[in-house]
Design a protein around this motif. Structure first.
Motif, PDB file in Angstrom:
ATOM      1  N   LEU A 103     -40.428  26.469 -12.701  1.00  0.00           N
ATOM      2  CA  LEU A 103     -39.216  25.883 -12.134  1.00  0.00           C
ATOM      3  C   LEU A 103     -38.202  25.561 -13.220  1.00  0.00           C
ATOM      4  N   SER A 104     -36.928  25.518 -12.790  1.00  0.00           N
ATOM      5  CA  SER A 104     -35.847  25.093 -13.676  1.00  0.00           C
ATOM      6  C   SER A 104     -35.526  23.632 -13.403  1.00  0.00           C
ATOM      7  N   GLN A 105     -35.742  22.800 -14.412  1.00  0.00           N
ATOM      8  CA  GLN A 105     -35.207  21.452 -14.369  1.00  0.00           C
ATOM      9  C   GLN A 105     -33.771  21.519 -14.899  1.00  0.00           C
ATOM     10  N   ARG A 106     -33.096  20.397 -14.909  1.00  0.00           N
ATOM     11  CA  ARG A 106     -31.720  20.427 -15.405  1.00  0.00           C
ATOM     12  C   ARG A 106     -31.643  20.956 -16.829  1.00  0.00           C
ATOM     13  N   GLY A 107     -32.631  20.628 -17.647  1.00  0.00           N
ATOM     14  CA  GLY A 107     -32.532  20.979 -19.060  1.00  0.00           C
ATOM     15  C   GLY A 107     -33.589  21.916 -19.581  1.00  0.00           C
ATOM     16  N   SER A 129     -35.796  25.351 -23.409  1.00  0.00           N
ATOM     17  CA  SER A 129     -34.892  24.257 -23.041  1.00  0.00           C
ATOM     18  C   SER A 129     -33.475  24.591 -23.485  1.00  0.00           C
ATOM     19  N   TRP A 130     -32.505  23.991 -22.775  1.00  0.00           N
ATOM     20  CA  TRP A 130     -31.091  24.178 -23.095  1.00  0.00           C
ATOM     21  C   TRP A 130     -30.406  22.827 -23.101  1.00  0.00           C
ATOM     22  N   PRO A 131     -29.288  22.690 -23.790  1.00  0.00           N
ATOM     23  CA  PRO A 131     -28.630  21.383 -23.900  1.00  0.00           C
ATOM     24  C   PRO A 131     -27.972  20.948 -22.596  1.00  0.00           C
ATOM     25  N   LEU A 132     -27.821  19.638 -22.419  1.00  0.00           N
ATOM     26  CA  LEU A 132     -27.130  19.049 -21.279  1.00  0.00           C
ATOM     27  C   LEU A 132     -25.944  18.228 -21.769  1.00  0.00           C
ATOM     28  N   SER A 133     -24.910  18.158 -20.945  1.00  0.00           N
ATOM     29  CA  SER A 133     -23.740  17.349 -21.299  1.00  0.00           C
ATOM     30  C   SER A 133     -23.837  15.937 -20.744  1.00  0.00           C
ATOM     31  N   GLY A 134     -24.726  15.738 -19.751  1.00  0.00           N
ATOM     32  CA  GLY A 134     -24.773  14.464 -19.044  1.00  0.00           C
ATOM     33  C   GLY A 134     -23.907  14.457 -17.806  1.00  0.00           C
ATOM     34  N   ASN A 135     -23.119  15.519 -17.599  1.00  0.00           N
ATOM     35  CA  ASN A 135     -22.271  15.625 -16.421  1.00  0.00           C
ATOM     36  C   ASN A 135     -23.142  15.826 -15.180  1.00  0.00           C
ATOM     37  N   TYR A 136     -22.773  15.179 -14.064  1.00  0.00           N
ATOM     38  CA  TYR A 136     -23.583  15.249 -12.845  1.00  0.00           C
ATOM     39  C   TYR A 136     -23.702  16.657 -12.295  1.00  0.00           C
ATOM     40  N   HIS A 137     -22.772  17.548 -12.674  1.00  0.00           N
ATOM     41  CA  HIS A 137     -22.695  18.892 -12.109  1.00  0.00           C
ATOM     42  C   HIS A 137     -23.535  19.902 -12.891  1.00  0.00           C
ATOM     43  N   VAL A 153     -32.710  32.667 -15.089  1.00  0.00           N
ATOM     44  CA  VAL A 153     -32.242  31.366 -14.611  1.00  0.00           C
ATOM     45  C   VAL A 153     -30.715  31.367 -14.662  1.00  0.00           C
ATOM     46  N   THR A 154     -30.097  30.516 -13.865  1.00  0.00           N
ATOM     47  CA  THR A 154     -28.641  30.376 -13.880  1.00  0.00           C
ATOM     48  C   THR A 154     -28.277  28.911 -14.096  1.00  0.00           C
ATOM     49  N   LEU A 155     -27.173  28.696 -14.804  1.00  0.00           N
ATOM     50  CA  LEU A 155     -26.741  27.346 -15.164  1.00  0.00           C
ATOM     51  C   LEU A 155     -25.357  27.072 -14.595  1.00  0.00           C
ATOM     52  N   ASN A 156     -25.252  26.023 -13.790  1.00  0.00           N
ATOM     53  CA  ASN A 156     -23.999  25.602 -13.159  1.00  0.00           C
ATOM     54  C   ASN A 156     -23.008  25.093 -14.200  1.00  0.00           C
ATOM     55  N   LEU A 157     -21.718  25.271 -13.914  1.00  0.00           N
ATOM     56  CA  LEU A 157     -20.703  24.629 -14.744  1.00  0.00           C
ATOM     57  C   LEU A 157     -20.688  23.127 -14.505  1.00  0.00           C
ATOM     58  N   GLY A 161     -12.879  17.715 -12.862  1.00  0.00           N
ATOM     59  CA  GLY A 161     -11.663  18.022 -12.122  1.00  0.00           C
ATOM     60  C   GLY A 161     -11.481  19.509 -11.970  1.00  0.00           C
ATOM     61  N   HIS A 162     -12.198  20.263 -12.746  1.00  0.00           N
ATOM     62  CA  HIS A 162     -12.343  21.718 -12.636  1.00  0.00           C
ATOM     63  C   HIS A 162     -13.650  22.063 -13.325  1.00  0.00           C
ATOM     64  N   GLY A 163     -14.143  23.276 -13.093  1.00  0.00           N
ATOM     65  CA  GLY A 163     -15.362  23.687 -13.760  1.00  0.00           C
ATOM     66  C   GLY A 163     -15.156  23.800 -15.256  1.00  0.00           C
ATOM     67  N   ALA A 164     -16.175  23.404 -16.025  1.00  0.00           N
ATOM     68  CA  ALA A 164     -16.088  23.479 -17.490  1.00  0.00           C
ATOM     69  C   ALA A 164     -17.483  23.656 -18.057  1.00  0.00           C
ATOM     70  N   SER A 165     -17.579  24.417 -19.131  1.00  0.00           N
ATOM     71  CA  SER A 165     -18.861  24.624 -19.800  1.00  0.00           C
ATOM     72  C   SER A 165     -18.966  23.618 -20.940  1.00  0.00           C
ATOM     73  N   LEU A 166     -19.461  22.424 -20.623  1.00  0.00           N
ATOM     74  CA  LEU A 166     -19.502  21.326 -21.598  1.00  0.00           C
ATOM     75  C   LEU A 166     -20.720  21.392 -22.505  1.00  0.00           C
ATOM     76  N   ALA A 167     -21.702  22.201 -22.112  1.00  0.00           N
ATOM     77  CA  ALA A 167     -22.887  22.397 -22.949  1.00  0.00           C
ATOM     78  C   ALA A 167     -23.175  23.893 -23.019  1.00  0.00           C
ATOM     79  N   LYS A 168     -23.820  24.314 -24.084  1.00  0.00           N
ATOM     80  CA  LYS A 168     -23.963  25.739 -24.359  1.00  0.00           C
ATOM     81  C   LYS A 168     -24.653  26.488 -23.219  1.00  0.00           C
ATOM     82  N   TRP A 169     -24.056  27.619 -22.882  1.00  0.00           N
ATOM     83  CA  TRP A 169     -24.527  28.572 -21.879  1.00  0.00           C
ATOM     84  C   TRP A 169     -24.342  28.094 -20.434  1.00  0.00           C
ATOM     85  N   ARG A 170     -23.630  26.984 -20.232  1.00  0.00           N
ATOM     86  CA  ARG A 170     -23.265  26.614 -18.853  1.00  0.00           C
ATOM     87  C   ARG A 170     -22.315  27.683 -18.295  1.00  0.00           C
ATOM     88  N   GLY A 171     -22.576  28.124 -17.061  1.00  0.00           N
ATOM     89  CA  GLY A 171     -21.796  29.209 -16.481  1.00  0.00           C
ATOM     90  C   GLY A 171     -22.371  30.580 -16.793  1.00  0.00           C
TER      91      GLY A 171
END
Length: 648
Positions: A103-107, A129-137, A153-157, A161-171
């Protein structure tokens, strides 16, 4: 019955969402496909994030609360639940291979193993594992297994206020080996909750409407593809990136459709299927290929796509033309209890449907659910396939059609339209134009018809409506509308004759009850100023409002949410339900009409507001005291997004 339910709602006994009666269409669908609850113990909040069957035919369910449940006898009315694992970080995917859950957890991508056979995980192993920004999305999805054992696996932006890749490989979509070696695969993803691999090894993913995404869609992804949202391109300079396209290479406002823009940017992949927003759901989710060999109805080999917001499933017929995937989407079954996130096949060829709606409101009122969809063996009269030709379309039906009706060209209505490819959230329908059916040639067995069509356009969605067609036995067609995404035609050259362009008569339509400037007759100004905002979960920030009769009111409507909303003031009592139904019936005209029907049941309204925008609405309250309503008529929102308006 409706009045009794309304009384319960007013008393707070029944949630508005639960009070919705099953639609007429859902009742007709239930003649062929039955929705059955899988019982859930009262002390388990089964907010489904992932579903998979084990080699012992037990159902594994990952939840947003961080648990993995193992359900024995999931086909019965007395299933047994065992908590296999807990303490995980919102796993929104689940798979099973060689005795272990993945399974994919958030991180991270995690492997869970039961070493002693007690149906409880003894080993929690991090594969990658991959980094997290702490953003709820920062949601993460998967994995899906490739034939060689590697996982996708796929990683949500993130959302600011708009989609953003705040941590590496988001999107991004990532490929990960069982040993934990990661390779970036493709980017341009916004909210890629659903993805699947077909029998040929080709990968598809579904996308939700949002910034850079005019409507829900399904895209065929190959390594190095860019699917449209440029935020993930912030990492394209990394040495591992399979493409070198940059964010600044993408124009924020080109005036083009995604298909047209893909001709300028080779890395950009046009969607194989569009799901028209609000007409075919509002938040596409899981993808499930029909691998039952005809044991789930007459759609073997086709694709089922879930929708979280509208609690429904669509059906897709896909074909490959000149090496490019494309096809038609149809509504299939609606009326599920909550928002659909996951779908898998049971060993009995029924479909397990896992649901959640907390924070992501859905027309199905429950916050979570687990149901099965069962075919009863009866064949509905449907358009089975819709294939593109260089000068029209070929339709195949599940039953022989009434040949006399099918020979009439007026039995078929075709309209093409498109969406803008731009940085804004969503898109209005653009370029709407009627096509003309000039000939209908029916096969001798009555199972197919070849339509010759003038006005077909590459890169456009083609709506086909056949509202009056019947089978040879007089049976009405169950779903009379399909949407074909035309990227290619056989032979490579479109020979459909052009028609006169239809002016966008509805674009920017003037609506007299949308008053954004104080009327000049209000000499003494406004009597009452009110601010109404939104909050997550399809809610206004107030539940009840009292105003005096015959009062001049200025409402400032602020949309603080991350989806689009409007504000509509309706007449007394049940008028709100009728207005909501009329809004749903606007079809392709809905966006231009702000999803507000032209009816005396509407007193005043705003336009459709994008996230983080606002609008003033001026109106005079009715002279007659009573209970009125303020409602959002954006399709799928009206059942829950309401304010009780008391006129004193």
């Amino acid at each position: 019955m409706k009045k009794l339910i309304l009384v319960f709602i007013l008393l707070g006994i029944v949630n508005v969402s639960y009070a919705q009666e099953k639609s007429d269409l859902a009742k007709k669908e239930s003649n062929y496909y039955k929705i059955v609850d899988v019982p859930i113990p009262d002390d388990i909040e089964l907010e489904v994030g992932g579903l998979v069957l084990t080699d012992k035919d037990k159902l594994g369910v990952s939840t947003r609360h961080g648990d993995v449940w193992l359900i024995d006898k999931p086909y019965s009315q007395k299933p047994n639940y065992t908590r296999f694992a807990q303490g995980l970080h919102e796993p929104l995917g689940l798979n099973y291979k060689d005795g272990s859950f993945y399974l994919s957890q958030r991180g991270e991508l995690t492997r869970l193993t039961d070493n002693d056979g007690d149906d409880k995980a003894d080993s929690y192993r991090t594969i990658y594992s991959w980094p997290l920004s702490g953003n709820y999305h920062d949601y993460s999805y998967g994995p899906k297994f490739l034939e060689n054992g590697d996982m996708l696996v796929t990683l949500n932006l993130s959302w600011i206020g708009h989609g953003a890749s705040l941590a590496k490989w988001r999107g991004w979509m990532l490929k990960i080996t069982p040993e934990g070696e990661m390779t970036p695969f493709a980017t341009g993803l916004r909210s890629p909750s659903g993805f699947e691999i077909n029998a040929e090894g080709d990968i598809f993913y579904t996308e939700n409407q949002g910034d850079w995404v005019g409507s829900g869609r399904m895209t065929h992804l190959e390594k190095g593809d860019f699917a449209g949202n440029p935020e993930g391109l912030v990492w394209s300079g990394d040495e591992q990136s399979p493409l070198k396209l940059k964010m600044e290479d993408i124009e924020r406002e080109s005036g083009l459709s995604l298909y047209e823009y893909s001709k300028k940017v080779p890395e950009l992949k046009a969607p194989a299927i569009w799901f028209p927003h609000t007409i075919q759901g509002i938040s596409t989710s899981d993808i499930l290929y029909d691998t039952t060999g005809g044991k789930f109805g007459p759609f073997e080999g086709q694709i089922f796509v879930g929708d979280q917001g509208h609690s429904k499933i669509m059906r897709v017929f896909m074909e490959k033309v000149n090496g490019v995937y494309q096809g038609a989407s149809f509504n299939f079954v609606e009326g599920f209890s909550s928002g659909i996130l996951r779908m898998i096949w049971g060993s009995d060829n029924s479909m397990f449907v896992g649901m959640t709606s907390r924070g992501w409101r859905s027309t199905g009122g429950a916050e979570f659910g687990l149901q099965r969809l069962i075919w009863n063996g009866k064949t509905p009269f449907e358009i089975k396939t819709m294939k593109a030709k260089a000068d029209g379309f070929e339709l195949e039906f599940t039953k022989p059609i009434n040949i006399k009706m099918a020979n009439k060209i007026e039995s078929y209505q075709i309209t093409s339209f498109n969406y803008k490819y731009h940085y804004n959230y969503g898109s209005p329908i653009v370029g709407q134009q009627k096509a003309l059916v000039t000939n209908a040639e029916v096969s001798k067995d009555g199972l197919s018809v070849k339509l010759t069509v003038d006005g077909m356009r590459l890169g456009f969605i083609h709506q086909l409506k056949v509202p009056n067609l019947e089978s040879i036995n007089g049976e009405k067609i169950l779903h009379d509308t399909g949407y074909y995404t035309l990227n290619e035609v056989p032979g490579g050259k479109l020979i459909s004759q052009p028609t006169e362009s239809m002016a966008n008569a509805k674009a920017g339509v003037l609506q007299e009850k949308r008053v954004n400037i104080m009327p000049i007759t209000w000499i003494n100004g406004v009597d009452k100023q009110i601010v109404i905002s939104t909050k997550p979960g399809l809610k206004y920030d107030i539940e009840e409002l009292e105003l005096e009769a015959n009062t001049k009111v200025e409402i400032t409507f602020n949309n603080n949410d991350d989806m689009m909303h409007n504000l509509v003031i309706t007449q007394k009592d049940d008028a709100v339900d009728e207005v909501a139904q009329l809004a749903l019936k606007l079809g392709l005209d809905g966006p231009d009409m702000n999803y507000v029907p032209e009816t005396d049941l509407v007193i005043a309204h705003s336009g459709i507001l994008e996230p983080d925008s606002s609008e003033k609405v001026f109106f005079q309250t009715p002279k007659t005291p009573g209970q009125y309503w303020i409602v959002c008529t954006f399709p799928g929102h009206a059942s829950v997004m309401r304010i009780k308006l008391i006129i004193k």
